[in-house]
Motif scaffolding. Sequence first.
Motif, PDB file in Angstrom:
ATOM      1  N   THR A   1     -10.283  -7.191   0.035  1.00 19.38           N
ATOM      2  CA  THR A   1      -9.842  -7.430  -1.337  1.00 19.38           C
ATOM      3  C   THR A   1      -8.996  -6.276  -1.848  1.00 19.38           C
ATOM      4  O   THR A   1      -8.030  -6.486  -2.597  1.00 19.38           O
ATOM      5  CB  THR A   1     -11.062  -7.643  -2.256  1.00 19.38           C
ATOM      6  OG1 THR A   1     -11.883  -8.689  -1.722  1.00 19.38           O
ATOM      7  CG2 THR A   1     -10.623  -8.011  -3.660  1.00 19.38           C
ATOM      8  N   GLY A   2      -9.321  -5.066  -1.445  1.00 22.01           N
ATOM      9  CA  GLY A   2      -8.514  -3.913  -1.826  1.00 22.01           C
ATOM     10  C   GLY A   2      -7.082  -4.031  -1.328  1.00 22.01           C
ATOM     11  O   GLY A   2      -6.133  -3.655  -2.026  1.00 22.01           O
ATOM     12  N   CYS A   3      -6.911  -4.557  -0.138  1.00 25.05           N
ATOM     13  CA  CYS A   3      -5.558  -4.768   0.405  1.00 25.05           C
ATOM     14  C   CYS A   3      -4.800  -5.800  -0.425  1.00 25.05           C
ATOM     15  O   CYS A   3      -3.600  -5.648  -0.694  1.00 25.05           O
ATOM     16  CB  CYS A   3      -5.645  -5.220   1.859  1.00 25.05           C
ATOM     17  SG  CYS A   3      -6.259  -3.953   3.002  1.00 25.05           S
ATOM     18  N   VAL A   4      -5.488  -6.865  -0.836  1.00 22.17           N
ATOM     19  CA  VAL A   4      -4.855  -7.901  -1.654  1.00 22.17           C
ATOM     20  C   VAL A   4      -4.442  -7.327  -3.011  1.00 22.17           C
ATOM     21  O   VAL A   4      -3.329  -7.585  -3.503  1.00 22.17           O
ATOM     22  CB  VAL A   4      -5.806  -9.097  -1.835  1.00 22.17           C
ATOM     23  CG1 VAL A   4      -5.209 -10.121  -2.807  1.00 22.17           C
ATOM     24  CG2 VAL A   4      -6.110  -9.748  -0.494  1.00 22.17           C
ATOM     25  N   VAL A   5      -5.319  -6.541  -3.629  1.00 18.69           N
ATOM     26  CA  VAL A   5      -5.007  -5.926  -4.920  1.00 18.69           C
ATOM     27  C   VAL A   5      -3.818  -4.986  -4.796  1.00 18.69           C
ATOM     28  O   VAL A   5      -2.930  -4.944  -5.657  1.00 18.69           O
ATOM     29  CB  VAL A   5      -6.239  -5.183  -5.470  1.00 18.69           C
ATOM     30  CG1 VAL A   5      -5.865  -4.359  -6.701  1.00 18.69           C
ATOM     31  CG2 VAL A   5      -7.349  -6.164  -5.820  1.00 18.69           C
ATOM     32  N   CYS A   6      -3.777  -4.218  -3.715  1.00 19.11           N
ATOM     33  CA  CYS A   6      -2.661  -3.298  -3.461  1.00 19.11           C
ATOM     34  C   CYS A   6      -1.339  -4.061  -3.430  1.00 19.11           C
ATOM     35  O   CYS A   6      -0.363  -3.674  -4.095  1.00 19.11           O
ATOM     36  CB  CYS A   6      -2.885  -2.558  -2.152  1.00 19.11           C
ATOM     37  SG  CYS A   6      -1.466  -1.594  -1.582  1.00 19.11           S
ATOM     38  N   LEU A   7      -1.297  -5.128  -2.666  1.00 18.80           N
ATOM     39  CA  LEU A   7      -0.073  -5.916  -2.555  1.00 18.80           C
ATOM     40  C   LEU A   7       0.324  -6.517  -3.899  1.00 18.80           C
ATOM     41  O   LEU A   7       1.514  -6.509  -4.276  1.00 18.80           O
ATOM     42  CB  LEU A   7      -0.273  -7.025  -1.517  1.00 18.80           C
ATOM     43  CG  LEU A   7       0.934  -7.941  -1.259  1.00 18.80           C
ATOM     44  CD1 LEU A   7       2.114  -7.122  -0.730  1.00 18.80           C
ATOM     45  CD2 LEU A   7       0.562  -9.047  -0.277  1.00 18.80           C
ATOM     46  N   ALA A   8      -0.657  -7.027  -4.638  1.00 16.15           N
ATOM     47  CA  ALA A   8      -0.369  -7.634  -5.945  1.00 16.15           C
ATOM     48  C   ALA A   8       0.189  -6.591  -6.918  1.00 16.15           C
ATOM     49  O   ALA A   8       1.119  -6.884  -7.687  1.00 16.15           O
ATOM     50  CB  ALA A   8      -1.643  -8.260  -6.506  1.00 16.15           C
ATOM     51  N   MET A   9      -0.357  -5.383  -6.894  1.00 15.75           N
ATOM     52  CA  MET A   9       0.134  -4.338  -7.792  1.00 15.75           C
ATOM     53  C   MET A   9       1.562  -3.938  -7.446  1.00 15.75           C
ATOM     54  O   MET A   9       2.396  -3.725  -8.336  1.00 15.75           O
ATOM     55  CB  MET A   9      -0.790  -3.121  -7.730  1.00 15.75           C
ATOM     56  CG  MET A   9      -2.146  -3.330  -8.379  1.00 15.75           C
ATOM     57  SD  MET A   9      -3.223  -1.863  -8.277  1.00 15.75           S
ATOM     58  CE  MET A   9      -2.364  -0.728  -9.397  1.00 15.75           C
ATOM     59  N   LEU A  10       1.869  -3.826  -6.161  1.00 13.92           N
ATOM     60  CA  LEU A  10       3.223  -3.444  -5.757  1.00 13.92           C
ATOM     61  C   LEU A  10       4.239  -4.519  -6.139  1.00 13.92           C
ATOM     62  O   LEU A  10       5.325  -4.212  -6.639  1.00 13.92           O
ATOM     63  CB  LEU A  10       3.263  -3.186  -4.250  1.00 13.92           C
ATOM     64  CG  LEU A  10       2.490  -1.962  -3.749  1.00 13.92           C
ATOM     65  CD1 LEU A  10       2.510  -1.904  -2.228  1.00 13.92           C
ATOM     66  CD2 LEU A  10       3.068  -0.677  -4.339  1.00 13.92           C
ATOM     67  N   LEU A  11       3.880  -5.775  -5.935  1.00 14.24           N
ATOM     68  CA  LEU A  11       4.794  -6.868  -6.269  1.00 14.24           C
ATOM     69  C   LEU A  11       4.935  -7.063  -7.779  1.00 14.24           C
ATOM     70  O   LEU A  11       5.985  -7.519  -8.247  1.00 14.24           O
ATOM     71  CB  LEU A  11       4.310  -8.176  -5.620  1.00 14.24           C
ATOM     72  CG  LEU A  11       4.343  -8.226  -4.092  1.00 14.24           C
ATOM     73  CD1 LEU A  11       3.750  -9.540  -3.590  1.00 14.24           C
ATOM     74  CD2 LEU A  11       5.766  -8.058  -3.574  1.00 14.24           C
ATOM     75  N   GLY A  12       3.897  -6.719  -8.528  1.00  7.13           N
ATOM     76  CA  GLY A  12       3.919  -6.956  -9.968  1.00  7.13           C
ATOM     77  C   GLY A  12       4.305  -5.763 -10.809  1.00  7.13           C
ATOM     78  O   GLY A  12       4.148  -5.793 -12.031  1.00  7.13           O
ATOM     79  N   LYS A  13       4.827  -4.710 -10.182  1.00 10.14           N
ATOM     80  CA  LYS A  13       5.131  -3.467 -10.916  1.00 10.14           C
ATOM     81  C   LYS A  13       6.098  -3.704 -12.077  1.00 10.14           C
ATOM     82  O   LYS A  13       5.856  -3.245 -13.198  1.00 10.14           O
ATOM     83  CB  LYS A  13       5.710  -2.433  -9.961  1.00 10.14           C
ATOM     84  CG  LYS A  13       6.046  -1.106 -10.638  1.00 10.14           C
ATOM     85  CD  LYS A  13       6.473  -0.054  -9.637  1.00 10.14           C
ATOM     86  CE  LYS A  13       7.804  -0.378  -9.003  1.00 10.14           C
ATOM     87  NZ  LYS A  13       8.292   0.721  -8.142  1.00 10.14           N
ATOM     88  N   ASP A  14       7.187  -4.395 -11.833  1.00 12.71           N
ATOM     89  CA  ASP A  14       8.193  -4.598 -12.885  1.00 12.71           C
ATOM     90  C   ASP A  14       7.641  -5.437 -14.039  1.00 12.71           C
ATOM     91  O   ASP A  14       7.927  -5.161 -15.215  1.00 12.71           O
ATOM     92  CB  ASP A  14       9.435  -5.276 -12.293  1.00 12.71           C
ATOM     93  CG  ASP A  14      10.183  -4.376 -11.321  1.00 12.71           C
ATOM     94  OD1 ASP A  14       9.998  -3.138 -11.411  1.00 12.71           O
ATOM     95  OD2 ASP A  14      10.925  -4.906 -10.473  1.00 12.71           O
ATOM     96  N   PHE A  15       6.835  -6.444 -13.695  1.00 14.23           N
ATOM     97  CA  PHE A  15       6.263  -7.285 -14.749  1.00 14.23           C
ATOM     98  C   PHE A  15       5.312  -6.482 -15.631  1.00 14.23           C
ATOM     99  O   PHE A  15       5.331  -6.603 -16.858  1.00 14.23           O
ATOM    100  CB  PHE A  15       5.535  -8.475 -14.131  1.00 14.23           C
ATOM    101  CG  PHE A  15       4.774  -9.299 -15.139  1.00 14.23           C
ATOM    102  CD1 PHE A  15       5.432 -10.129 -16.019  1.00 14.23           C
ATOM    103  CD2 PHE A  15       3.383  -9.209 -15.214  1.00 14.23           C
ATOM    104  CE1 PHE A  15       4.741 -10.885 -16.957  1.00 14.23           C
ATOM    105  CE2 PHE A  15       2.677  -9.946 -16.143  1.00 14.23           C
ATOM    106  CZ  PHE A  15       3.356 -10.789 -17.019  1.00 14.23           C
TER     107      PHE A  15
END
Length: 448
Positions: A327-341
């Motif tokens: 789950t930590g890996c999933v959260v990491c990816l989501a945070m990187l992709l959602g930075k601009d938003f």
Amino acid sequence: MPFENKEKLSQHPFQESPNLTLVRLALPVLFSLIAEPLTGLADTAFIARLTGPEPVAALGIGSVAFSSLFWVFAFLGIGTQTQVARNEGGGGNSVKVTSLASMVALCLGFVLIAASLPLLDTIATLFGAYGVVNDLACKYMAYRLLGAPAVLVSLVCFGALRGVQDMRTPLLAALGINAINFLLDWVLIFGNGPFPMMGVSGAALASSVSQWGGALWLLLVVRKKIGLTWKFKGAGIVELMQVGGDLFIRTGVLLFFFGLCTRVANGAGADQGAAYQAIRQFYIFSALTLDAYAITGQSLVGYFLGRGDTFFAHRVAVVVCRWSIVTGCVVCLAMLLGKDFVAWLLVPATAVGVFGPAWSAAALSMPLGSLSFATDGLHWGSGDFRYLRNAMVISSVLCVIIVFCVDAKSNDVVYYIWLVTILWTLLRAGFGIVRIWPGVGDAPLSKA
């Protein structure tokens, strides 16, 4: 020994389907934990629409200070959950434990109001608030304090219900509280309808009103599902206070670390303070997502240890840590992709430049950092509070020293602070893991 009660233990679904059982129990916890910090995210999103960075910076200081006051009393929920889970596994009665903790929470809430109101200006100043930011932060904290008893009672109710592995009711309560808060935010912050525009104060008042509604409903549910009584004799007040002592020190050190980080960030200017608040708010949001496994693991570990079965308690630890890393890996990816938003949603335009690098660093720490949250819950379930206290003290003292060395005049203050925060998280994860594997010291969860 682990197999003496095998027939009895087989009644629990975790024995046959550990992964499915963990996920089934953790999902309601996950959504309830996501719902809880939505109060802060909604407040930040609304306040960010006001003019200038000062309201957001004030909200950050006020929310950190407010959270600090209540995290000190987290032992009420944590201790209640562990004791109730042990009783659930061992066939004990949790009515007195829950009733005593609820009454203590209510009394402490009113004491907190009386003790904190005269000190709001001092508290805001300690967190680096001056001028307009200080005034706004004080108003925010004053209104949030009105909900203090409700927040503490809710902590106890959540702990008791999760102790009996009822994960659905806390979710419903969290959703209801946030729905009311969101509506009142829109009304009170901007002065819609017959209400005057209250700004930051409106956000605080909305939170307090919604918390009281949630606490009253939770008490009614707990009375029905577990029971409440005025007869507290034999409820385990000594055990609760011992847990409280260890967690008080642990939480105090944790809050000092976060308070120092907030002070240093705000001392570097309103833009740095606003950027730190936005990252901190979402970091807590993400951390609580990972905490879903920890809280579920706490109940399961307490349940199996209550039955005297260390084999399945250790099995819970294995499964919880595996799911936390994924789950930590999933959260990491989501945070990187959602930075601009996130930058658009939560950060004033003038603070976007200092926000980006620190946000990316926080995201990349999530996979391994998830183990710090997972092992906290596992050791809470085993009653290993003193070890967690010592681990937090060592990790925080080291990182506080490093924060003091950060150059407050640098344009990268927020980035450096989050690098130190990542180190702090990884140190805690390391302490939590070695207590289980290989099991240093008198480790309740080392493999039998």
